[in-house]
Design a protein around this motif. Structure first.
Motif, short mmCIF file in Angstrom:
data_model
loop_
_atom_site.label_atom_id
_atom_site.label_comp_id
_atom_site.label_asym_id
_atom_site.label_seq_id
_atom_site.Cartn_x
_atom_site.Cartn_y
_atom_site.Cartn_z
N UNK A 144 -0.34 10.94 0.03
CA UNK A 144 -1.69 11.20 -0.49
C UNK A 144 -1.85 10.46 -1.83
N UNK A 145 -1.76 9.15 -1.73
CA UNK A 145 -1.70 8.29 -2.91
C UNK A 145 -2.93 8.42 -3.80
N UNK A 146 -2.70 8.47 -5.11
CA UNK A 146 -3.79 8.50 -6.07
C UNK A 146 -4.49 9.83 -6.21
N UNK A 147 -3.91 10.89 -5.64
CA UNK A 147 -4.53 12.22 -5.73
C UNK A 147 -3.55 13.18 -6.41
N UNK A 148 -4.00 14.40 -6.62
CA UNK A 148 -3.13 15.41 -7.23
C UNK A 148 -2.03 15.86 -6.28
N UNK A 149 -2.10 15.43 -5.02
CA UNK A 149 -1.08 15.79 -4.04
C UNK A 149 -0.04 14.70 -3.84
N UNK A 150 -0.05 13.68 -4.66
CA UNK A 150 0.81 12.52 -4.42
C UNK A 150 2.29 12.87 -4.44
N UNK A 151 2.72 13.67 -5.43
CA UNK A 151 4.15 13.96 -5.57
C UNK A 151 4.51 15.28 -4.89
N UNK A 152 5.57 15.24 -4.09
CA UNK A 152 5.93 16.39 -3.27
C UNK A 152 7.43 16.65 -3.28
N UNK A 153 7.79 17.93 -3.16
CA UNK A 153 9.16 18.37 -2.89
C UNK A 153 9.09 19.37 -1.74
N UNK A 154 9.83 19.14 -0.64
CA UNK A 154 10.72 18.00 -0.42
C UNK A 154 9.93 16.70 -0.25
N UNK A 155 10.62 15.59 -0.45
CA UNK A 155 9.92 14.31 -0.42
C UNK A 155 9.36 13.98 0.96
N UNK A 156 9.91 14.59 2.00
CA UNK A 156 9.41 14.34 3.35
C UNK A 156 7.93 14.73 3.47
N UNK A 157 7.52 15.79 2.75
CA UNK A 157 6.11 16.19 2.79
C UNK A 157 5.22 15.07 2.25
N UNK B 280 4.59 19.58 -13.87
CA UNK B 280 3.14 19.58 -14.04
C UNK B 280 2.40 19.09 -12.79
N UNK B 281 3.14 18.81 -11.72
CA UNK B 281 2.47 18.39 -10.49
C UNK B 281 1.92 19.61 -9.74
N UNK B 282 0.97 19.35 -8.87
CA UNK B 282 0.40 20.47 -8.09
C UNK B 282 1.49 21.13 -7.25
N UNK B 283 2.30 20.32 -6.57
CA UNK B 283 3.36 20.89 -5.76
C UNK B 283 4.49 21.41 -6.66
N UNK B 284 5.22 22.36 -6.17
CA UNK B 284 6.35 22.93 -6.91
C UNK B 284 7.56 22.02 -6.71
N UNK B 285 7.97 21.30 -7.77
CA UNK B 285 9.06 20.35 -7.65
C UNK B 285 10.36 20.86 -8.29
N UNK C 264 0.81 -1.22 0.00
CA UNK C 264 0.00 0.00 0.00
C UNK C 264 0.84 1.27 0.00
N UNK C 265 2.05 1.18 -0.56
CA UNK C 265 2.90 2.35 -0.68
C UNK C 265 2.86 2.88 -2.11
N UNK C 266 2.95 4.19 -2.25
CA UNK C 266 2.99 4.81 -3.57
C UNK C 266 4.20 5.75 -3.64
N UNK C 267 4.71 6.01 -4.84
CA UNK C 267 5.82 6.97 -4.95
C UNK C 267 5.34 8.38 -4.64
N UNK C 268 6.09 9.11 -3.85
CA UNK C 268 5.69 10.46 -3.45
C UNK C 268 6.68 11.53 -3.93
N UNK C 269 7.73 11.08 -4.62
CA UNK C 269 8.74 12.02 -5.09
C UNK C 269 9.69 11.26 -6.02
N UNK C 270 10.45 12.01 -6.79
CA UNK C 270 11.56 11.44 -7.54
C UNK C 270 12.67 12.49 -7.57
N UNK C 271 13.89 12.07 -7.31
CA UNK C 271 15.04 12.96 -7.38
C UNK C 271 16.27 12.11 -7.68
N UNK C 272 17.39 12.73 -7.93
CA UNK C 272 18.58 11.95 -8.27
C UNK C 272 19.84 12.63 -7.77
N UNK C 273 20.91 11.83 -7.73
CA UNK C 273 22.19 12.27 -7.19
C UNK C 273 23.29 12.16 -8.24
#
Length: 424
Positions: free
Chosen positions: A226-239, A348-353, A133-142
């Motif tokens: 907030x899986x499956x909603x427009x708030x799913x992806x966040x920066x910072x990922x902790x949110x 294109x996500x709601x949050x500013x990434x 029941x986990x969903x991706x909430x962010x993507x970033x790279x190093x």
């Protein structure tokens, strides 16, 4: 008197019909002659211009700026972001001052490697994250890699600026003199003689990226995002990780460390960027790329660790732990356009990434004493499942020789790991 004789009009009619026939033939001849004349004088214009016009329209790239449309979208108003500010503040702490040693990441993921930190019965989540029941909430790279996979991404790899050196036991220097972002290890794909590793790419959405470089991509997952909603992806990922969790709830859950490892996880996958559209992949938002035919996302190292980044080291530990890590041991090539498409999708996500559109620095390789001793992979999981299914009391005598060979196999695996585990 005799009546007057009838006038014979037969001849007249025949004459009229003859004249009419001649006129018709003449008209037909004229028509045919005119058609032939026009055909010879000017061939009929082909329909190609119309087709060319349609082809030009079809071939022309869309001029719609979808990122600009976000500004006035009622669906993407950042003020409606219910996850904003959800991060629970847990400060880094000196590793030596931790009352209970906390497993750290990124560590060595070479096959056969096991860390030295005893974490008891704590286990990583080894099913797919969506099964938990986990969903991706962010993507970033190093820049470079934070993890180490001997023979895949290590001190023997290469890139436009070289790779991290192997000092006494693998602490990493800066990627290049004067750079502020610390780079990690590199893959072995780079070849300066091949154009796909050196030809510049016109980046439109990502920043500070370079063809030929190695990047380790992370996809944090959470069961309380907030899986499956427009708030799913966040920066910072902790949110995103803590979106629907209060500090009180977290404190109650954290009493059992397994609760954290079973509800928060990260996908890690390593790529060398090439300017070659054969390696285009259109959707890097949703997590690790899994393609069995190309051995992508199939050789996974599971373990429990922590959050990473350059604010952590072998002296300063992250207390966001223990979380599950699922890391692809293999390095793969991917097109620059794949990353740029990812950055476009992030915008294109709601949050500013925008703070994740560039490569972050890499944490130094974690010491063995801070890496959990619960590493697993497909083979070890299969072996454990087989052992659990077979009644211990029913071991057949003839199987004894096979059992005696196991230590030799384990010894070989351990030796392979030691060759690349950077132990002192």
């Amino acid at each position: 008197m005799c009546p007057p004789a009838e006038k014979d009009i037969t001849g007249t009619l025949k004459a009229a019909v003859g004249v009419l026939g001649l006129a018709t033939v003449a008209l037909l001849g004229s028509t045919i002659g005119l058609a032939v004349k026009e055909n010879n004088a000017a061939p009929a214009a082909p329909a190609a211009p119309a087709d060319d016009t349609m082809s030009a329209v079809a071939a022309a790239p869309s001029t719609t700026d979808f990122v600009a449309l976000k500004e006035n979208s009622i669906f993407l108003d950042y003020r409606d972001n219910v996850c904003a500010g959800a991060q629970l503040a847990v400060a880094n702490k000196l590793c030596a001052d931790l009352e209970v040693p906390t497993p750290q990441a990124g560590g060595n993921v070479t096959k056969g490697y096991v860390g030295d930190l005893d974490v008891g019965s704590l286990k990583p989540h080894t099913d797919t994250y969506f099964q938990g029941d986990m969903c991706p909430v962010n993507v970033h790279w190093h820049l470079g890699t934070e993890h180490y996979s001997y023979g895949q991404y290590d001190e023997n790899g290469n890139g436009p600026h070289g790779t991290a050196k192997r000092p006494e036991w693998a602490n990493r220097d800066l990627a290049a003199a004067g750079e502020k972002v610390r780079g990690g290890f590199h893959c072995h794909h780079y070849d300066e003689k091949e154009e796909k590793f050196t030809k510049p790419y016109d980046w439109k959405y990502c920043t500070n990226m370079e063809v030929g470089e190695t990047y380790e991509v992370h996809w944090p997952h959470s069961s309380v995002g907030d899986c499956g909603t427009v708030n799913q992806y966040q920066t910072p990922f902790y949110d995103g990780v803590f979106c629907n969790l209060s500090m009180e709830q977290f404190a109650a859950i954290a009493v059992d460390a397994q609760n954290i490892a079973s509800n928060v996880g990260v996908h890690g996958q390593v790529f060398t960027v090439v300017n070659d559209e054969q390696y285009f992949y259109p959707d890097m938002m949703r997590g690790m790329i899994i393609d069995k035919q190309r051995n992508m996302g199939t050789d996974i190292h599971y373990y429990t660790g922590s959050t990473t980044g350059t604010s952590r080291s072998n002296e300063m530990c992250s207390q966001y732990a223990p979380i599950t890590w699922q890391v692809d041991r293999q390095c793969h090539m991917i097109s620059a356009s794949s990353f740029d498409k990812l950055c476009h999708d992030m915008l294109l996500q709601r949050d500013d990434m925008k703070d994740d559109l560039y490569p972050h620095g890499s944490r130094e390789l974690v010491m063995d004493s801070l890496v959990a001793n619960n590493a697993a992979d497909a083979e070890s999981l299969a072996a454990a499942a087989a052992a659990a299914a077979a009644p211990a009391a029913e071991a057949a005598p003839e199987e004894a020789p096979a059992a005696e060979e196991a230590p030799a196999t384990e010894e070989v695996a351990a030796e392979v790991a030691r060759n690349g585990n950077l132990r002192a």
